[in-house]
Each structure stands twice: as C-alpha cells, then as structure tokens.
Scaffold this active site. Structure first.
Site, PDB file in Angstrom:
ATOM      1  CG  ASP A 170      -7.282  -2.675  -3.625  1.00  0.00           C
ATOM      2  OD1 ASP A 170      -7.920  -2.079  -2.736  1.00  0.00           O
ATOM      3  OD2 ASP A 170      -6.037  -2.782  -3.611  1.00  0.00           O
ATOM      4  CG  HIS A 222      -5.593  -2.106   0.053  1.00  0.00           C
ATOM      5  ND1 HIS A 222      -5.166  -1.706  -1.211  1.00  0.00           N
ATOM      6  CD2 HIS A 222      -4.854  -1.377   0.944  1.00  0.00           C
ATOM      7  CE1 HIS A 222      -4.221  -0.782  -1.080  1.00  0.00           C
ATOM      8  NE2 HIS A 222      -4.019  -0.572   0.214  1.00  0.00           N
ATOM      9  CB  SER A 252      -0.958  -0.041   1.201  1.00  0.00           C
ATOM     10  OG  SER A 252      -1.945   0.947   1.108  1.00  0.00           O
TER      11      SER A 252
END
Length: 267
Positions: free
Chosen positions: A217, A245, A95
């Site tokens: 996502d 995610h 991320s």
C-alpha cells in the site's frame, strides 16, 4: 438541519442486528462500500453516509472552517449517530476515516463498542523513528499539484493509490470518484488529511480494535499498520492478501470476512 439529507444517510441490512457504521475516505463516498455490503448486511444493521463535501451530501452544509480539520468530520459521525440514536456501534473507517473514528469515539465513547481501521494512517509524514510513507516535501508537492490542477491530479494519482495495475477498472473508478468531488472542498479535505498527525489520539482508544492493512500500500505502508497496532493495546492486526489502498474494492470478500470475524469474536 436535516442530518439524513445533509449526510445522505442510508440504512440497510438486518433491522435488529448489531450496528455497523461505514465511513469512507478522502475523495470517496459510501458507494465505495458496495462490494462488502451484501456480506455485512446478512447479519448487521449497516449505516452508510457521505461526509459533507463528498458524494451526495448537501453541499450547502459545507463550511471551510469546520472541515479544515478532522474534528469537523468526527462531528459528522457523531451527528449521524445522534440522529439515528445509534449505540453499541462498530465503526469501520477507511483511510483517514480510521482516525476520524478514533476522534469520534474519544468525544462520545458511550456510542462505540468497536473500531475497525481499514488501511489507517495516523500521520503521513516521515520523521525520525516513524515512517509515514512520505517526506514533508512529498506532501507539499502533492498538495500543490492537487490545488493547481485537481482533475489532472486525480487522473494521475487515483490509479497509484488504488494499485492493482492489472485491473485498470479499479483505478478508473477511483478517478471518477475523485473527479466528482468539488475541487475547493477536496482541497480542504486533502489538507485536513495529509497534514494531520493523530498519533497521540491513538492512546485514547479503549475499545476492541481491528487494524486491517494490505500487503502492499503506497499510502499506508506496513510500518504504519504495525505502529497503529502497537499504539493501541490489545488491537488485532490483520494483513489482507490484497494490494493498494482500497481493499473494500480490490478484495471485498477478504475485507468483509475479516470485519465479520472480528465482530463475532470481540467481546
């Protein structure tokens, strides 16, 4: 300062193998990598750590000014590398940490040989010609909710971020991770994350790069993966048969396999 204690550094795997440095995302810690770790540890020396303000890091080392931008988190990465004298590192960032890795590699390129970006997003806010997944009003509302009631926000948002509604234990784990983070520190990290725009920084990447995205996502839609792939010349884009995610939790075998395959094929 004792960097090992500050960042709760863990080293495991093959002592003489190539180095993989695993970096967690917002609201998480190194425990999020535990399901991919056995496969990576077979062939690699694996280094894990917690950013200051996360996990079992030393909270006394936290400084709001430093950690109000992604540069502060890149500083943690570089200080971990220096402490362990890591070289020829494959940086794996989940991320927002994907962009932290880009910043770290730009500042000290001699330490990094490859980047793996897991569900990356260089900018979360939509604008003309770019889809980040959120409007500016969406992000303002998200941050306002987070700051006014962090525990409530965590309970509501973590299952959405995780996806996989048919596997509620995954959302529960992410909720627990979010709730274990100090709300004041989380607020600063959240603003550094969701208000960041690292699109120009993608141009600095010169090492072989793998972009790992999920087929669905809500935080990093597939348009973002395509954008990152196009912005980094020669990068490889792999779409995992996974939703949500956090593929390192929802699809650990596929995630670990893609990372290993990339490292073995990259020069």
């Amino acid at each position: 300062m004792d960097i090992r204690r500050r960042n709760n550094i863990t080293v495991t795997g093959c002592a003489d193998g190539p180095v993989i440095l695993l970096a967690h995302g917002f609201g998480c810690d190194q425990n999020m990598w535990r399901l991919v770790l056995p496969r990576l540890a077979e062939d690699f020396r694996v280094v894990l750590f917690d950013y200051v303000g996360s996990g079992r890091s030393d909270p006394s080392a936290w400084n709001e000014q430093r950690y109000s931008s992604l540069d502060g988190y890149a500083g943690d990465v570089l200080e971990v590398c220096e402490e362990l004298d890591l070289r020829d590192v494959t940086f794996v960032g989940h991320s927002v940490s994907a962009m932290v890795g880009v910043l770290a590699a730009a500042r000290t390129p001699q330490r990094f040989s490859r980047l793996v970006m897991v569900a990356p997003s260089p900018c979360y806010i939509d604008e003309e010609g770019y889809r980040g997944g959120f409007s500016a009003d969406d992000i303002d509302e998200l941050l306002e909710s987070l700051e006014s009631n962090y525990l409530g926000w965590s309970a509501a948002m973590a299952p959405v971020i995780m996806g996989n509604a048919d596997r509620p234990e995954l959302g529960e784990e992410l909720t627990t991770s979010f709730c274990a983070t100090d709300p004041d520190m989380a607020r600063v990290f959240a603003r550094a994350t969701f208000l960041s725009d690292s699109r120009e920084d993608l141009k600095t990447v010169t090492v072989p790069t793998l972009v790992l995205e999920c087929k669905q996502d809500v935080i990093a839609p597939r348009e973002v993966g395509a954008y990152v792939n196009e912005a980094i010349p020669g990068s490889r884009l792999v779409t995992l048969e996974a939703t949500g995610h956090c593929p390192q939790l929802s699809a650990p075998q596929a995630t670990a396999g893609a990372i290993v395959d990339f490292i073995k094929m990259a020069p």
